[in-house]
Scaffold this motif. Sequence first.
Motif, PDB file in Angstrom:
ATOM      1  N   PHE A  60       7.734   9.576  -9.067  1.00  0.00           N
ATOM      2  CA  PHE A  60       7.660  10.141 -10.409  1.00  0.00           C
ATOM      3  C   PHE A  60       6.281   9.905 -11.023  1.00  0.00           C
ATOM      4  CE2 PHE A  60      12.321   8.607 -10.523  1.00  0.00           C
ATOM      5  CZ  PHE A  60      12.741   9.702  -9.774  1.00  0.00           C
ATOM      6  N   ASP A  82      16.442  16.176 -13.713  1.00  0.00           N
ATOM      7  CA  ASP A  82      16.692  16.227 -12.268  1.00  0.00           C
ATOM      8  C   ASP A  82      15.408  15.948 -11.478  1.00  0.00           C
ATOM      9  OD1 ASP A  82      18.009  16.625  -9.879  1.00  0.00           O
ATOM     10  OD2 ASP A  82      18.099  18.806 -10.031  1.00  0.00           O
ATOM     11  N   SER A  92      15.594   4.225  -7.805  1.00  0.00           N
ATOM     12  CA  SER A  92      15.221   5.405  -7.018  1.00  0.00           C
ATOM     13  C   SER A  92      14.229   5.044  -5.925  1.00  0.00           C
ATOM     14  CB  SER A  92      14.626   6.474  -7.946  1.00  0.00           C
ATOM     15  OG  SER A  92      15.467   6.711  -9.050  1.00  0.00           O
ATOM     16  N   ALA A 111      10.540  12.757 -17.534  1.00  0.00           N
ATOM     17  CA  ALA A 111      11.628  12.719 -16.567  1.00  0.00           C
ATOM     18  C   ALA A 111      12.676  11.702 -17.000  1.00  0.00           C
ATOM     19  CB  ALA A 111      11.108  12.351 -15.176  1.00  0.00           C
ATOM     20  N   TRP A 112      13.947  12.085 -16.939  1.00  0.00           N
ATOM     21  CA  TRP A 112      15.045  11.146 -17.159  1.00  0.00           C
ATOM     22  C   TRP A 112      15.560  10.695 -15.803  1.00  0.00           C
ATOM     23  CZ3 TRP A 112      18.059   8.676 -20.883  1.00  0.00           C
ATOM     24  CH2 TRP A 112      19.271   8.131 -20.414  1.00  0.00           C
ATOM     25  N   ARG A 113      15.627   9.383 -15.606  1.00  0.00           N
ATOM     26  CA  ARG A 113      16.231   8.848 -14.386  1.00  0.00           C
ATOM     27  C   ARG A 113      16.777   7.469 -14.688  1.00  0.00           C
ATOM     28  NH1 ARG A 113      18.953  10.014  -9.774  1.00  0.00           N
ATOM     29  NH2 ARG A 113      18.606   8.435  -8.170  1.00  0.00           N
ATOM     30  N   ALA A 131      11.467   7.485  -4.276  1.00  0.00           N
ATOM     31  CA  ALA A 131      11.156   8.611  -5.153  1.00  0.00           C
ATOM     32  C   ALA A 131       9.741   8.471  -5.705  1.00  0.00           C
ATOM     33  CB  ALA A 131      12.154   8.677  -6.300  1.00  0.00           C
ATOM     34  N   CYS A 156      14.834   6.347 -19.768  1.00  0.00           N
ATOM     35  CA  CYS A 156      16.264   6.100 -19.569  1.00  0.00           C
ATOM     36  C   CYS A 156      16.691   5.035 -20.559  1.00  0.00           C
ATOM     37  CB  CYS A 156      16.587   5.696 -18.126  1.00  0.00           C
ATOM     38  SG  CYS A 156      16.159   4.003 -17.678  1.00  0.00           S
ATOM     39  N   TYR A 158      10.193   0.790 -13.149  1.00  0.00           N
ATOM     40  CA  TYR A 158       9.238   1.900 -13.130  1.00  0.00           C
ATOM     41  C   TYR A 158       7.843   1.417 -13.530  1.00  0.00           C
ATOM     42  CZ  TYR A 158      13.320   5.017 -12.946  1.00  0.00           C
ATOM     43  OH  TYR A 158      14.469   5.662 -12.584  1.00  0.00           O
ATOM     44  N   MET A 188      14.813  13.873  -9.072  1.00  0.00           N
ATOM     45  CA  MET A 188      14.956  13.652  -7.637  1.00  0.00           C
ATOM     46  C   MET A 188      14.763  14.968  -6.878  1.00  0.00           C
ATOM     47  SD  MET A 188      15.329  10.443  -7.205  1.00  0.00           S
ATOM     48  CE  MET A 188      15.909  10.281  -5.511  1.00  0.00           C
ATOM     49  N   VAL A 245       8.573   8.371 -17.765  1.00  0.00           N
ATOM     50  CA  VAL A 245       9.928   8.374 -17.233  1.00  0.00           C
ATOM     51  C   VAL A 245      10.799   7.609 -18.231  1.00  0.00           C
ATOM     52  CG1 VAL A 245      11.397   7.872 -15.256  1.00  0.00           C
ATOM     53  CG2 VAL A 245       8.956   8.280 -14.913  1.00  0.00           C
TER      54      VAL A 245
END
Length: 363
Positions: A133, A101, A128, A122-124, A131, A141, A150, A103, A139
């Motif tokens: 991060f 989470d 975004s 971080a999972w995203r 945002a 995914c 990213y 965000m 990060v």
Amino acid sequence: MRIFQNSGIYASYKVRLADLTKNCSTFKGSRDIFLNDRFGACHFLKPILDGSPNSFFTNGDDRISQGYWAREQGMPKASSLEDILLAQIEDHRTEIFYNLDPMRYGSNFVKKLPGCVAHTVAWRAAPSPGADFSSYSVVVCNFPSIIKGYQDRGWNSAYLSPAHDSIMDSYAINTQRPIDVLFVGGYTRHHRQRASILEMVSMLTDDHKIVYMLDSSRLTKLAESTAGKFLPLKSHRRPINIQKVSSGPVFGLELYRALSKARIVLNGAIDMAGNERGNMRCFEAMGCGALMVGDHGVYPQGMIPGKNFLGYKDPNDVVSTIQNALASPERAQEIARNGFNMIRTEYDKNIQWKQFQEIVEGL
């Protein structure tokens, strides 16, 4: 490795969770009830699901269960969710903080973490804009184009996939599947491709059992109510054909049960990662033994159209694809079995955990 995994819950799921935990008044009890309901389990690491003593899990946006923990630790009643999460991480002596989470808990939160935390993940899996991060160690995914986005922003990023929840196996073996086509998810006219597909498939109700379990907004519910029909809310009303086959959303084990009753699970991607595919429904549909019918695109490793799922090109093509599959049940069942076997082997929880460890070791 002392791993702390933080997640979050959908607003629509809170109704179900509140009912499941209505007789519970402890943090551990409410957390265990949540984990046993399997909401989001494809994302939870193996030590979390195994109950490893070195692991800790929480939903950092769940004020009720987080409040239980704060009360049990003697924290002030006015403690914020951020303060509670920080206290949990310090109490756990976390080494690796894995956040689903980001965000809600972005870079500003990471900067406040206690010194015991060596790395942050971080999972995203969605674009975004706006945002931050940047303070995370990495990060992750399962969409390469999002990962590249990213990296273009200067953030360390890596590929990590959801994994098969072995609890699904007991649902996958179900042979009594009275639903011909099931769709579970959200509906909005803004997702034009998905909206067109759902409308086309809903017209098959004369010959087949079509079921949509949709998460609807308050405005949509109001627009479709008796009183709402007299209000200027036309843009929020779903087409009549869709309304006729629709009921409310399902989550957790209720979702597994619904998927296990369907011969075909319709999966319509939204415009999130271009031509790339790999949303959660892929893992859930095939994991529960249904034949997934999804739109064409670049799928993750092992997901091969025609072998373990069926693909369609456009709204017109999806109807013929479904009709052909229902007319050839033995072939459809074979493809569904292939999909199940592929998911449970190539996306095993042990493999996910190994990949996560390799990512952390490379930091």
